[in-house]
Design an enzyme around this catalytic site. Structure first.
Site, PDB file in Angstrom:
ATOM      1  N   ARG A  50       0.832  -1.208   0.000  1.00 13.96           N
ATOM      2  CA  ARG A  50       0.000   0.000   0.000  1.00 13.96           C
ATOM      3  C   ARG A  50       0.872   1.266   0.000  1.00 13.96           C
ATOM      4  O   ARG A  50       0.533   2.258  -0.659  1.00 13.96           O
ATOM      5  CB  ARG A  50      -0.951  -0.006   1.210  1.00 13.96           C
ATOM      6  CG  ARG A  50      -2.002   1.095   1.145  1.00 13.96           C
ATOM      7  CD  ARG A  50      -3.072   0.949   2.217  1.00 13.96           C
ATOM      8  NE  ARG A  50      -2.530   1.096   3.559  1.00 13.96           N
ATOM      9  CZ  ARG A  50      -3.238   0.920   4.677  1.00 13.96           C
ATOM     10  NH1 ARG A  50      -4.516   0.581   4.606  1.00 13.96           N
ATOM     11  NH2 ARG A  50      -2.674   1.054   5.859  1.00 13.96           N
ATOM     12  N   ARG A 103       9.541  18.947  -8.543  1.00 17.00           N
ATOM     13  CA  ARG A 103      10.733  18.827  -9.398  1.00 17.00           C
ATOM     14  C   ARG A 103      11.917  19.597  -8.817  1.00 17.00           C
ATOM     15  O   ARG A 103      13.061  19.392  -9.180  1.00 17.00           O
ATOM     16  CB  ARG A 103      10.431  19.325 -10.819  1.00 17.00           C
ATOM     17  CG  ARG A 103       9.487  18.426 -11.579  1.00 17.00           C
ATOM     18  CD  ARG A 103       9.082  19.039 -12.881  1.00 17.00           C
ATOM     19  NE  ARG A 103       8.417  20.333 -12.664  1.00 17.00           N
ATOM     20  CZ  ARG A 103       7.916  21.103 -13.623  1.00 17.00           C
ATOM     21  NH1 ARG A 103       7.996  20.719 -14.872  1.00 17.00           N
ATOM     22  NH2 ARG A 103       7.326  22.249 -13.348  1.00 17.00           N
ATOM     23  N   LYS A 150      -2.434   7.123   1.305  1.00 17.18           N
ATOM     24  CA  LYS A 150      -2.132   7.447   2.708  1.00 17.18           C
ATOM     25  C   LYS A 150      -1.048   8.512   2.701  1.00 17.18           C
ATOM     26  O   LYS A 150       0.142   8.227   2.827  1.00 17.18           O
ATOM     27  CB  LYS A 150      -1.676   6.189   3.444  1.00 17.18           C
ATOM     28  CG  LYS A 150      -2.777   5.664   4.367  1.00 17.18           C
ATOM     29  CD  LYS A 150      -2.361   4.474   5.144  1.00 17.18           C
ATOM     30  CE  LYS A 150      -1.971   4.821   6.551  1.00 17.18           C
ATOM     31  NZ  LYS A 150      -3.084   5.186   7.426  1.00 17.18           N
TER      32      LYS A 150
HETATM   33  N1  PXG Z   1      -8.973   5.031   7.607  1.00 15.08           N
HETATM   34  C1  PXG Z   1      -8.026   5.983   7.713  1.00 15.08           C
HETATM   35  C2  PXG Z   1      -8.323   7.354   7.252  1.00 15.08           C
HETATM   36  C3  PXG Z   1      -6.762   5.659   8.247  1.00 15.08           C
HETATM   37  O1  PXG Z   1      -5.826   6.590   8.343  1.00 15.08           O
HETATM   38  C4  PXG Z   1      -7.539   3.381   8.570  1.00 15.08           C
HETATM   39  C5  PXG Z   1      -8.756   3.761   8.009  1.00 15.08           C
HETATM   40  C6  PXG Z   1      -7.335   1.959   8.961  1.00 15.08           C
HETATM   41  O2  PXG Z   1      -6.478   1.302   8.068  1.00 15.08           O
HETATM   42  P1  PXG Z   1      -5.562   0.086   8.520  1.00 15.08           P
HETATM   43  O3  PXG Z   1      -4.856  -0.318   7.296  1.00 15.08           O
HETATM   44  O4  PXG Z   1      -4.639   0.607   9.576  1.00 15.08           O
HETATM   45  O5  PXG Z   1      -6.452  -0.963   9.055  1.00 15.08           O
HETATM   46  C7  PXG Z   1      -6.511   4.341   8.674  1.00 15.08           C
HETATM   47  C8  PXG Z   1      -5.166   4.000   9.204  1.00 15.08           C
HETATM   48  C9  PXG Z   1      -3.960   6.952  14.545  1.00 15.08           C
HETATM   49  C10 PXG Z   1      -3.695   6.692  13.095  1.00 15.08           C
HETATM   50  O6  PXG Z   1      -3.094   7.521  15.212  1.00 15.08           O
HETATM   51  C11 PXG Z   1      -4.405   5.731  12.434  1.00 15.08           C
HETATM   52  C12 PXG Z   1      -4.199   5.496  11.076  1.00 15.08           C
HETATM   53  C13 PXG Z   1      -3.287   6.252  10.438  1.00 15.08           C
HETATM   54  C14 PXG Z   1      -2.596   7.234  11.115  1.00 15.08           C
HETATM   55  C15 PXG Z   1      -2.777   7.450  12.448  1.00 15.08           C
HETATM   56  O7  PXG Z   1      -5.045   6.607  14.975  1.00 15.08           O
HETATM   57  N2  PXG Z   1      -4.962   4.508  10.518  1.00 15.08           N
END
Ligand code: PXG
Length: 289
Positions: A50, A103, A150
């Site tokens: 990802r 760039r 992300k």
């Molecule tokens: N939705 C969003 C917007 C995310 O950022 C998830 C769903 C869950 O995805 P995963 O792959 O982890 O099951 C995320 C990811 C925090 C934190 O501190 C959490 C995420 C990213 C950054 C910070 O809670 N989760």
């Protein structure tokens, strides 16, 4: 704590990148949050996949092959001698000038790996469930900044978090631009109705969470029908159960939304069963280190 920056380890207070890094100036970069349980990195391959997809989408070249990146994560865990850990993997555009043009970033991407411990919510919420609200800030449109990326720019989610906090809540449900449920600020959302599991499809404003995928797989293995389907606020209110999934939060029950109690007002049977299965899975699976 030893932080990995471009393959070199630094003490926490010495782990620094330039103020000219476009990750800092513009949120120009991508990241992953990964967990390790019992000396095994959970879903490492999926997280790295990802990360590279996010980078590809924003045309950010990562100067490591995927196997090298996986090894860098494992090396950082070994270096920090952590049995259970939360890993933050960040790839920023790197140093540039004060314009936003990537760039002009003459250096290479900065790769930062931090391994630490986190518990997102107190134990109490896993036992009693969370009370959450919906907020006015709409999830980014896929045509603008696609939520599948992300990226280091999390202001959309942070604004929703602030709105929840202003009302005295720890988490918020964000809607998509059509007014359907998208996801929470850092978690995906599921509801249970008549023993069927529903979660929003990933096409509108929902990140394809790795925990979400794991839960779907675990549910299907337990013969619970799963539907990726649009969900309205009303459908959340009248659901039998609701829970959130994410790498940081894992699976957390939700017992009230916008003041409406969900089901019995206590964590439901399906939620508790999936939490148990998820825990077993995280202890068993993963890349050993
Ligand atoms: N939705 C969003 C917007 C995310 O950022 C998830 C769903 C869950 O995805 P995963 O792959 O982890 O099951 C995320 C990811 C925090 C934190 O501190 C959490 C995420 C990213 C950054 C910070 O809670 N989760």
């Amino acid at each position: 704590m030893k932080v990995n920056i471009n393959g070199k380890f630094y003490e926490k207070h010495e782990a620094k990148v330039s103020v000219f890094d476009h990750g800092f100036l513009y949120g120009d970069g991508v990241f992953e949050g990964i967990r390790a349980y019992n000396r095994r990195v959970f879903k490492l391959k999926e997280h790295i996949e990802r990360l590279y997809e996010s980078a590809h989408s924003i045309m950010l070249h990562i100067p490591l092959r995927k196997e090298e990146m996986r090894k860098a994560v494992v090396d950082t865990l070994k270096k920090n001698d952590l049995k259970d850990a939360y890993i933050r993997l960040v790839v920023s555009r790197g140093e540039g000038d004060l314009g936003l043009d990537p760039r002009k970033c003459y250096g290479r991407a900065n790769i930062i790996i931090i391994a630490d411990k986190i518990t997102l919510y107190p134990d109490k919420f896993y036992k009693e469930g969370l009370k959450i609200i919906t907020v006015p800030t709409v999830r980014n449109l896929p045509e603008a900044v696609n939520p599948q990326i992300k990226s280091l720019n999390y202001l959309n989610n942070i604004l929703a978090k602030i709105e929840a906090a202003n009302c005295g809540y720890d988490e918020a449900i964000m809607m998509d631009s059509l007014g359907y449920v998208a996801e929470c600020t850092g978690d995906n959302i599921f509801i249970v109705k008549r023993s069927h599991l529903y979660t929003p499809p990933q096409c509108m404003g929902t990140l394809r969470g790795i925990t979400r995928d794991t839960v779907i797989e675990l549910a299907r293995k337990s013969r619970i029908p799963v539907h990726e389907h649009v969900i309205s606020r009303h459908e959340v209110f009248i659901s039998d159960e609701c829970f959130l999934t994410g790498t940081a939060a894992e699976i957390i029950p939700v017992v009230a939304v916008d003041g409406r109690s969900i089901g019995t007002g206590k964590p439901g049977k399906v939620t508790l069963a999936l939490m148990k299965k998820f825990k077993e899975r995280t202890r068993r699976d993963g890349v050993k280190y």
